[in-house]
Scaffold this active site. Sequence first.
Site, short mmCIF file in Angstrom:
data_model
loop_
_atom_site.label_atom_id
_atom_site.label_comp_id
_atom_site.label_asym_id
_atom_site.label_seq_id
_atom_site.Cartn_x
_atom_site.Cartn_y
_atom_site.Cartn_z
CE LYS A 92 -3.10 -0.04 3.52
NZ LYS A 92 -4.19 -0.55 3.81
CE LYS B 218 20.50 -12.67 -22.44
NZ LYS B 218 20.34 -11.44 -23.88
N GLY C 136 27.49 -7.94 -26.79
CA GLY C 136 26.47 -7.69 -28.00
C GLY C 136 27.35 -7.04 -29.25
#
Lengths: 407, 407
Positions: free
Chosen positions: B94, B169, B355
Amino acid sequence: MSSCTATYRLYDDKADFRKKAESIAVGMTVGSWTELPQAKRESMQKHLGQVLQVDVHEPEGAQPGERFADVTIAYPDVNFSKDIPALLVTVFGKISMDGRIKLTKLGFSDDYLSSFPGPKYGIQGIRDILGVHDRPMLMSIFKSVIGLNIDELRDQFTKQALGGVDLIKDDEILFENELTPIEKRVEVCLKAAEAASRETGKKLLYAANLTGRTSSLKSQALKAIDAGANALLFNVLSYGYDVLHELSSDPEITVPIAAHPALAGAYYPSQHYGISASVLLGQLMRLAGADLVLFPSPYGSVTMPREENMAIRDELITSTLPIRTSMPVPSAGIHPGLVPLILRDFGQDVVVNAGGGIHGHPMGTEAGGRAFVQAIEAAQRGIRLAEYADATHPELKAALEAWGGER
Amino acid sequence: MSSCTATYRLYDDKADFRKKAESIAVGMTVGSWTELPQAKRESMQKHLGQVLQVDVHEPEGAQPGERFADVTIAYPDVNFSKDIPALLVTVFGKISMDGRIKLTKLGFSDDYLSSFPGPKYGIQGIRDILGVHDRPMLMSIFKSVIGLNIDELRDQFTKQALGGVDLIKDDEILFENELTPIEKRVEVCLKAAEAASRETGKKLLYAANLTGRTSSLKSQALKAIDAGANALLFNVLSYGYDVLHELSSDPEITVPIAAHPALAGAYYPSQHYGISASVLLGQLMRLAGADLVLFPSPYGSVTMPREENMAIRDELITSTLPIRTSMPVPSAGIHPGLVPLILRDFGQDVVVNAGGGIHGHPMGTEAGGRAFVQAIEAAQRGIRLAEYADATHPELKAALEAWGGER
């Protein structure tokens, strides 16, 4: 080519937003484009993201931090499976971490939607169960339930039920515990509900909080349903939308599910980051099959701006989707004096949901429920609350004195 | 009384932070306190949250928006079940929606930790599998794989494997699809890995992306493992931490799991809201059992400040927890010239993950891997990259020319 779309608000003081949009459309789909040989482009065309719109907002004399663009990109359905995790990773996985960017809207293709049966009950279904078709509904919330034993829980339930509410929900922080395990509290509370119904003449839904390990949620739900549960409460964001999607579309789960917004504040309040409340608590909750959706009201102490509330509501009830609607439940800070305003904002299809506004009533919890029932009656009949709060409605009168009158 | 703790940063220009902290401690546990009769207080004492610390930061001449407090609250374990959804709803359910508040740190009790076996392999286990104990590891990432058929995928895999990387990966946006279903790509890639191993003399882990509906993830994982998979990639935040916890602690899932940070940007970048990266990608990923954890590096275009990276690393490897460590994988924007810096920041226990820095190498993907291998060799031997990049290491030389040298 069938595609889902995502709209982002990007903030940058000098970026070429068109170029940025193109780089997202390529980067989040085929990875590279201009370098590809022509033959390869032909085979990859059906996978390539497309920039549909770029609206740059650059007011004269914009201060640093004020320049932004709303960018919409189409993501071919062929690239991802028809589940919410795949869509979210596709449209907001990596780029959520790439500068000031907020996901503000999704668009679902018919093909994608075909995997989503949506809410099993929705607004109409809940109305049918309760036999309430001509007015907004009233929900009350258990308060301070941690550490209560089953008799204390029953006692609090009975007081709420006798006040004439339509729904009672567990506190979302009530987890499985020895004192009040779900099957026990369902059994005891539903028995109390029957007794109260004989006095009030009203049916009652009790949303029991579904908790525990992910793989045990279904068996917990079935245990509760076997014990007589007629609704469930679920902290969707702590588990993931796909878990709600699986529960809501399971034919054995034969009761409405109320989605609690716990943790939602980790995503929506920032201007520059995260996911808009209308996506988070509107579009995705309905898509995942929530029959009722709680969210912070614009009225109380834990507040959300009114326009965000209206945007959530619009997503929950829009007829542009081929699935049932979800019932909006604006919550927190609700007292009887606010009822006419809530109905002006939300119309009839809303649950008036109160915790402190019921339990904190000067005449007690039961009177707290009655004050709301009277406020709803008055509003339905077009009578000012102050006028309705006469000697025959002392509970409403006391509530207006305690928390203030009609706004 | 055994408790877990949560630390928040609260922003407010004038609030009494001590009072605010007390109201969270009471409001998120027993609900009310001062109103309770003495007898009730005695029975509720064990459920009551406790304010452990309130550090107000109010610099002289603070501008609006700059005043904040770091507040730590203890939540008794007896209040919630020993799973991550219950803890998150308890400490940030909350209140995540109540003003400017960010969750910055968690503390786990021994009792709570007893439900968490942690990473099944961790840093040591991955080193043992690969037989690499004396250097950082090297990972490369599939690029632009959407729309590739199985032969094209094999080809890209082989080039990466021949470059001498330790791990490869999947792209996290590669979902189940007809061209390259998980069992097929595992079979084909692992066969390619064996062939490459005969040339490089190196073992190789291939982390296949685990996707689909929540209840089918285990069977998907087993299907991949049956096909020979030796690692899995998982988009944890799109499913929920409990799903990772269940997968990682399942005795049938006998391979390391790499956690991808997709969607993390929806939580951590805001100063005022959300959950700190060190909690999200550090504490909770390790608790849930991730063997490797990817996160945006401080070096590239998609960046995270260095101190946040160090905070994630500290949580992944701290010896204060009775569970295995998780391998840090700072990602994005990595090229060979950065290797010495990465090792200065992270030490030996890191995966250098690239990458574009591999696939974009001027001499091709295979050379891209070699350039990193050479950079790691040089750094390990204390030789400056510029010096090592001589005629016998043309791949490193070309990489330094393309992306810049040692920093």
